[in-house]
Design a protein around this motif. Structure first.
Motif, PDB file in Angstrom:
ATOM      1  N   LEU A 105       0.828  -0.975  -0.054  1.00  0.00           N
ATOM      2  CA  LEU A 105       0.039   0.019  -0.193  1.00  0.00           C
ATOM      3  C   LEU A 105       1.136   1.096   0.579  1.00  0.00           C
ATOM      4  CD1 LEU A 105      -2.490  -0.754   2.782  1.00  0.00           C
ATOM      5  CD2 LEU A 105      -2.611  -0.736   0.123  1.00  0.00           C
ATOM      6  N   LEU A 106       1.848   1.023   0.328  1.00  0.00           N
ATOM      7  CA  LEU A 106       2.816   2.093   1.173  1.00  0.00           C
ATOM      8  C   LEU A 106       3.159   3.197  -0.130  1.00  0.00           C
ATOM      9  CD1 LEU A 106       3.642   3.950   3.528  1.00  0.00           C
ATOM     10  CD2 LEU A 106       5.546   2.406   2.759  1.00  0.00           C
ATOM     11  N   PRO A 107       3.445   2.922  -1.640  1.00  0.00           N
ATOM     12  CA  PRO A 107       3.764   3.845  -2.721  1.00  0.00           C
ATOM     13  C   PRO A 107       2.413   4.524  -3.105  1.00  0.00           C
ATOM     14  CG  PRO A 107       4.988   0.891  -2.739  1.00  0.00           C
ATOM     15  CD  PRO A 107       4.058   1.502  -1.919  1.00  0.00           C
ATOM     16  N   ALA A 108       1.708   3.476  -3.544  1.00  0.00           N
ATOM     17  CA  ALA A 108       0.828   4.089  -4.066  1.00  0.00           C
ATOM     18  C   ALA A 108      -0.121   5.125  -3.153  1.00  0.00           C
ATOM     19  CB  ALA A 108      -0.731   2.979  -4.252  1.00  0.00           C
ATOM     20  N   LEU A 109       0.404   4.838  -1.580  1.00  0.00           N
ATOM     21  CA  LEU A 109      -0.099   5.730  -0.590  1.00  0.00           C
ATOM     22  C   LEU A 109       0.591   6.766  -0.497  1.00  0.00           C
ATOM     23  CD1 LEU A 109      -2.646   6.139   2.030  1.00  0.00           C
ATOM     24  CD2 LEU A 109      -0.657   5.235   2.980  1.00  0.00           C
ATOM     25  N   ARG A 110       1.581   6.557  -0.611  1.00  0.00           N
ATOM     26  CA  ARG A 110       2.558   8.159  -0.714  1.00  0.00           C
ATOM     27  C   ARG A 110       2.363   8.791  -2.270  1.00  0.00           C
ATOM     28  NH1 ARG A 110       7.318   5.844   1.066  1.00  0.00           N
ATOM     29  NH2 ARG A 110       6.516   6.534   3.055  1.00  0.00           N
ATOM     30  N   GLY A 111       1.815   8.736  -2.824  1.00  0.00           N
ATOM     31  CA  GLY A 111       1.955   8.517  -4.274  1.00  0.00           C
ATOM     32  C   GLY A 111       0.528  10.249  -4.376  1.00  0.00           C
ATOM     33  N   PHE A 112      -0.661   9.440  -3.825  1.00  0.00           N
ATOM     34  CA  PHE A 112      -2.108  10.017  -3.657  1.00  0.00           C
ATOM     35  C   PHE A 112      -1.404  10.553  -2.947  1.00  0.00           C
ATOM     36  CE2 PHE A 112      -6.089   9.743  -1.326  1.00  0.00           C
ATOM     37  CZ  PHE A 112      -7.149   9.790  -2.725  1.00  0.00           C
ATOM     38  N   VAL A 113      -1.116  11.471  -1.830  1.00  0.00           N
ATOM     39  CA  VAL A 113      -1.441  11.934  -0.515  1.00  0.00           C
ATOM     40  C   VAL A 113      -0.367  13.335  -1.025  1.00  0.00           C
ATOM     41  CG1 VAL A 113      -0.287  12.022   1.805  1.00  0.00           C
ATOM     42  CG2 VAL A 113      -1.880  10.346   1.516  1.00  0.00           C
ATOM     43  N   THR A 114       0.653  12.697  -2.033  1.00  0.00           N
ATOM     44  CA  THR A 114       1.688  13.741  -2.044  1.00  0.00           C
ATOM     45  C   THR A 114       0.914  14.484  -3.173  1.00  0.00           C
ATOM     46  OG1 THR A 114       3.507  12.357  -1.828  1.00  0.00           O
ATOM     47  CG2 THR A 114       3.789  14.159  -3.441  1.00  0.00           C
TER      48      THR A 114
END
Length: 185
Positions: free
Chosen positions: A32-41
Motif C-alpha cells: 500500500l505504501l507507494p500508492a498511498l504516498r503518491g496519492f497523498v503527495t
C-alpha cells in the motif's frame, strides 16, 4: 483471466490478516505504501505533511481493519480512509493558518527561546488584554508564554504548586480569548 494488478491482492491480504496472518498484513502495508504516498503527495505536496498523513492512514487502517468486509472491494474502503485523512490534514492546516502569523525574515538575537521576548514585543492589543486580567492569571500567562519559563520554574517563582499555576494560566487563556475575540484587532 487472472487479474495482474497488485491491488487485486490487497483485499485478500487484509482478509488473511483478519484471520491472524501477520505476514499477509505486512505484505499489505508494504504494498500500500507507494500508492498511498503518491496519492497523498498529489493532494498535499508538503513532504512533512505527506508523511504525517501517510502514517495516520496506516494507523487508521490498523485500527479499522476489523471493519473491512472481505466480500466487498478493498480499494473503496482504503481510499476512503486515505481521503478522510487528507481532509483532516487540510482542515488542520487551514485552521492553523487562520490562527498563526508567519515570522517573515525575522532575525532573533541569541540562541535561547526565552530571548524571543526581547525580539518580539507584544502587540498593543495583547498588552491591553493582559493588563485586563486578574494579577494571578496575568502573572501565570506572562511567566509561561512571555518569559517562556517551564511550569515548574514559574510555580516555584510564584510560590504555588504547578497544578495551581496551570489552573491560573488556563483561566487566563480563556479570559484572553474572550477579550481578544471581542476586539477587531
Amino acid at each position: 483471466m487472472s487479474d495482474e494488478r497488485p491491488e487485486a491482492s490487497w483485499g485478500a491480504w487484509l482478509a488473511a490478516a483478519q484471520n491472524g496472518d501477520a505476514a499477509a498484513y505486512e505484505r499489505l502495508l508494504v504494498a500500500l505504501l507507494p500508492a498511498l504516498r503518491g496519492f497523498v503527495t498529489s493532494r498535499l505536496g508538503d513532504p512533512s505533511t505527506v508523511e504525517d498523513v501517510v502514517q495516520n492512514v496506516l494507523l487508521s487502517i490498523h485500527r479499522a481493519r476489523h471493519t473491512y468486509r472481505p466480500e466487498r472491494p478493498f480499494e473503496p474502503w482504503f481510499w476512503t480512509i486515505a481521503r478522510n485523512a487528507i481532509t483532516d490534514a487540510q482542515r488542520l492546516r487551514s485552521k492553523r493558518q487562520r490562527r498563526e502569523e508567519p515570522l517573515d525574515d525575522l532575525e532573533i538575537a541569541g540562541d535561547g527561546e526565552r530571548e524571543i521576548e526581547a525580539a518580539l514585543p507584544l502587540s498593543t492589543g495583547m498588552t491591553r488584554a493582559l493588563a485586563a486580567l486578574p494579577d494571578s492569571q496575568r502573572q501565570a500567562v506572562e511567566l509561561l508564554h512571555v518569559q517562556q519559563l517551564s511550569v515548574a520554574e514559574a510555580a516555584a517563582l510564584v510560590g504555588v504548586t504547578p497544578g495551581a499555576l496551570k489552573v491560573r494560566a488556563h483561566r487566563g487563556y480563556r479570559a484572553l480569548r474572550g477579550i481578544l475575540g471581542e476586539r477587531p484587532d
